[in-house]
Design an enzyme around this catalytic site. Structure first.
Site, PDB file in Angstrom:
ATOM      1  N   HIS A  18       0.823  -1.209   0.000  1.00 53.58           N
ATOM      2  CA  HIS A  18       0.000   0.000   0.000  1.00 53.58           C
ATOM      3  C   HIS A  18       0.857   1.260   0.000  1.00 53.58           C
ATOM      4  O   HIS A  18       1.703   1.452   0.874  1.00 53.58           O
ATOM      5  CB  HIS A  18      -0.887  -0.021   1.248  1.00 53.58           C
ATOM      6  CG  HIS A  18      -1.943   1.024   1.286  1.00 53.58           C
ATOM      7  ND1 HIS A  18      -2.267   1.697   2.442  1.00 53.58           N
ATOM      8  CD2 HIS A  18      -2.776   1.508   0.323  1.00 53.58           C
ATOM      9  CE1 HIS A  18      -3.254   2.543   2.205  1.00 53.58           C
ATOM     10  NE2 HIS A  18      -3.574   2.453   0.928  1.00 53.58           N
ATOM     11  N   GLU A  45       0.608  -0.490  -4.762  1.00 56.08           N
ATOM     12  CA  GLU A  45      -0.496   0.442  -4.954  1.00 56.08           C
ATOM     13  C   GLU A  45       0.022   1.837  -4.659  1.00 56.08           C
ATOM     14  O   GLU A  45       0.844   2.031  -3.769  1.00 56.08           O
ATOM     15  CB  GLU A  45      -1.643   0.088  -4.003  1.00 56.08           C
ATOM     16  CG  GLU A  45      -2.894   0.942  -4.160  1.00 56.08           C
ATOM     17  CD  GLU A  45      -2.914   2.183  -3.296  1.00 56.08           C
ATOM     18  OE1 GLU A  45      -3.859   2.987  -3.433  1.00 56.08           O
ATOM     19  OE2 GLU A  45      -1.988   2.370  -2.479  1.00 56.08           O
ATOM     20  N   ASP A  47      -1.120   6.378  -5.295  1.00 61.93           N
ATOM     21  CA  ASP A  47      -2.147   7.361  -5.635  1.00 61.93           C
ATOM     22  C   ASP A  47      -1.585   8.381  -6.612  1.00 61.93           C
ATOM     23  O   ASP A  47      -0.475   8.899  -6.413  1.00 61.93           O
ATOM     24  CB  ASP A  47      -2.615   8.090  -4.371  1.00 61.93           C
ATOM     25  CG  ASP A  47      -3.094   7.124  -3.301  1.00 61.93           C
ATOM     26  OD1 ASP A  47      -4.159   6.520  -3.497  1.00 61.93           O
ATOM     27  OD2 ASP A  47      -2.391   6.962  -2.294  1.00 61.93           O
ATOM     28  N   HIS A  60      -1.592  11.316  -2.079  1.00 62.53           N
ATOM     29  CA  HIS A  60      -2.903  10.809  -1.688  1.00 62.53           C
ATOM     30  C   HIS A  60      -3.906  11.922  -1.447  1.00 62.53           C
ATOM     31  O   HIS A  60      -5.020  11.899  -1.965  1.00 62.53           O
ATOM     32  CB  HIS A  60      -2.788   9.946  -0.426  1.00 62.53           C
ATOM     33  CG  HIS A  60      -4.102   9.439   0.073  1.00 62.53           C
ATOM     34  ND1 HIS A  60      -4.898  10.169   0.943  1.00 62.53           N
ATOM     35  CD2 HIS A  60      -4.764   8.289  -0.174  1.00 62.53           C
ATOM     36  CE1 HIS A  60      -5.991   9.485   1.195  1.00 62.53           C
ATOM     37  NE2 HIS A  60      -5.951   8.342   0.543  1.00 62.53           N
ATOM     38  N   GLU A 120      -4.167   4.106  -8.155  1.00 64.18           N
ATOM     39  CA  GLU A 120      -5.431   4.702  -7.748  1.00 64.18           C
ATOM     40  C   GLU A 120      -5.492   6.139  -8.238  1.00 64.18           C
ATOM     41  O   GLU A 120      -4.656   6.975  -7.867  1.00 64.18           O
ATOM     42  CB  GLU A 120      -5.628   4.668  -6.235  1.00 64.18           C
ATOM     43  CG  GLU A 120      -6.983   5.262  -5.855  1.00 64.18           C
ATOM     44  CD  GLU A 120      -7.272   5.295  -4.377  1.00 64.18           C
ATOM     45  OE1 GLU A 120      -8.227   6.007  -3.984  1.00 64.18           O
ATOM     46  OE2 GLU A 120      -6.559   4.621  -3.614  1.00 64.18           O
TER      47      GLU A 120
END
Length: 256
Positions: A18, A45, A47, A60, A120
């Site tokens: 993450h 993952e 952002d 993020h 993301e």
């Protein structure tokens, strides 16, 4: 839709770090990616959003205060200004001066090292469609040759924002997409189908055996975030989860 057991094999590892290794190092920085890679993680993952001049970069929050030495909206600064920020001191002294990376820099790192990516899309307010379009086109440009040569696979594009996924689909239809969900609504899976998503990414408490079975039957892969408890991770994987996103990169040993 075909059951995933008989469909095209899922190309992504089930274990996904993450925000890079976003607790061992400053989240969404190359330092976090390097920390995760050093522990054997192959999938990450992160952002991505747009600078004021349209450059995709990793962050993020909508604002800069929490993870940089600046303040205000992340979408108000050009990339030249953002690239000079300190995105590491908030985490620890050893990472002081670590900059926010561009998506180009992340692509170079992942492609050079054989890592896979769940991107993301986190648009700043008002940039939902533009973010989907620009990120999708950037992914096609940066990963296209490696994908054509069989040396990599496309990043999985995910978002809570249907408009962003729709714009990405329109810009580059061949990219795989996933709808992120933090709650179940009557039409949420219909939305995923209309967006031609290959997966849904669920807040981990939403995942049940029946739901995984139903979604698999409907041809959707199922991922969960953010799973940091070992017993919960084991249970979810036993249910046939296709991907597990975790902060606990130093406690879990990533399998296939």
């Amino acid at each position: 839709m075909p059951d995933p057991d008989t469909a095209t094999p899922w190309p992504y590892p089930r274990w996904i770090a993450h925000r890079g290794a976003g607790r061992l190092a400053p989240e969404n920085t190359l330092a976090a990616f390097r920390a995760g890679a050093a522990l054997g993680w192959r999938a990450f993952e992160c952002d991505v959003k747009l600078s004021a001049d349209g450059v995709p970069f990793l962050l993020h929050d909508d604002t800069l205060e929490r993870t940089t030495d600046a303040a205000g909206s992340a979408g108000d600064l050009n990339w030249g200004e953002l690239s000079r920020l300190d995105a590491g001191s908030w985490h620890s002294r050893v990472h002081a001066g670590e900059p926010p990376p561009s998506l180009d820099a992340v692509a170079a790192f992942c492609l050079r090292n054989g890592h896979l990516l769940n991107l993301e899309l986190k648009p700043v307010p008002g940039e939902e469609e533009r973010t989907g379009q620009v990120v999708a086109k950037t992914v096609r440009q940066r990963w296209g040759e490696a994908v054509r040569d069989g040396l990599s696979v496309w990043p999985l594009l995910s978002s809570f924002e249907p408009r962003t996924l729709a714009a990405a689909h329109e810009a580059v239809p061949e990219l795989p997409r996933a709808l992120l969900l933090d709650a179940l609504t009557p039409d949420c899976f219909d939305i995923a189908e209309r967006l031609d998503c290959v997966a849904v990414v669920l807040e981990e408490s939403l995942v049940t055996e029946d739901l995984v079975r139903t979604l698999h039957h409907d041809g959707l892969r199922v991922l969960a975030y953010t799973v940091n408890d070992a017993s919960r991770a084991e249970l979810l994987l036993d249910l046939g989860l296709d991907g597990l996103i975790t902060d606990a990169v130093d406690r879990f040993v990533p399998g296939i």
